[in-house]
Design an enzyme around this catalytic site. Structure first.
Site, mmCIF file in Angstrom:
data_model
loop_
_atom_site.group_PDB
_atom_site.id
_atom_site.type_symbol
_atom_site.label_atom_id
_atom_site.label_comp_id
_atom_site.label_asym_id
_atom_site.label_seq_id
_atom_site.Cartn_x
_atom_site.Cartn_y
_atom_site.Cartn_z
ATOM 1 N N HIS A 22 0.854 -1.189 0.000
ATOM 2 C CA HIS A 22 0.000 0.000 0.000
ATOM 3 C C HIS A 22 0.890 1.239 0.000
ATOM 4 O O HIS A 22 2.063 1.168 0.388
ATOM 5 C CB HIS A 22 -0.893 0.013 1.241
ATOM 6 C CG HIS A 22 -2.018 -0.960 1.198
ATOM 7 N ND1 HIS A 22 -3.102 -0.879 2.037
ATOM 8 C CD2 HIS A 22 -2.231 -2.050 0.414
ATOM 9 C CE1 HIS A 22 -3.938 -1.869 1.782
ATOM 10 N NE2 HIS A 22 -3.432 -2.600 0.807
ATOM 11 N N GLU A 68 1.032 3.812 1.955
ATOM 12 C CA GLU A 68 1.593 4.164 3.258
ATOM 13 C C GLU A 68 2.782 3.277 3.608
ATOM 14 O O GLU A 68 3.814 3.764 4.086
ATOM 15 C CB GLU A 68 0.536 4.023 4.363
ATOM 16 C CG GLU A 68 -0.690 4.884 4.177
ATOM 17 C CD GLU A 68 -1.837 4.190 3.456
ATOM 18 O OE1 GLU A 68 -2.994 4.463 3.822
ATOM 19 O OE2 GLU A 68 -1.593 3.385 2.530
#
Length: 145
Positions: free
Chosen positions: A46, A48
């Site tokens: 992802h 992040e």
């Protein structure tokens, strides 16, 4: 947040769900990332997580104490766990994620008193732009199928 949106655009161009993130320490971007679980065959890839990995590598420490994470969409539970372990001080996100967001939408993990780290959360920064890139991506995807 504009830099995070640039990362989201890279994800979109790669055919990935357009989420982007950056990590800022002492006023400088030290980490960048965008969604790429499909192209990397990695469910943890992802935006992040990739931004945290990049920042930790650049800083030379997995603890990113004092850092801020800017992300276009509200983090999921997996990403929130990584944010906690990295000791991110502040999370800033654009659009809410009513299905998997854990910074107030589905859960609010950073407000959970039983957990050992609590990042401050700022919601709704460039919310329309962050939400629109997602909406447009899925509209385009539906048109193609």
């Amino acid at each position: 947040m504009r830099c995070a949106l640039e990362q989201a655009q890279l994800a979109r161009e790669a055919g990935e769900v357009p989420v982007g993130a950056i990590v800022v320490m002492d006023g400088k971007i030290v980490g960048r990332g965008y969604n790429k679980p499909i192209s990397s065959n990695d469910p943890s890839s992802h935006a992040e997580i990739d931004a945290l990995r990049d920042a930790a590598k650049n800083v030379g420490n997995y603890r990113l104490t004092g850092a801020s994470l800017f992300v276009t969409i509200e983090p999921c539970l997996m990403c929130a766990g990584a944010i906690m372990h990295a000791r991110i001080e502040r999370v800033v996100f654009g659009a809410k994620d009513p299905k998997t967001g854990v910074c107030g939408s589905v859960l609010d993990v950073f407000a959970e008193p039983r957990l050992n780290h609590h990042a401050s959360v700022t919601r709704g920064v460039l919310e329309d732009e962050c939400g629109n890139i997602m909406t447009q991506f899925f509209l385009d995807k539906r048109r193609k199928s």
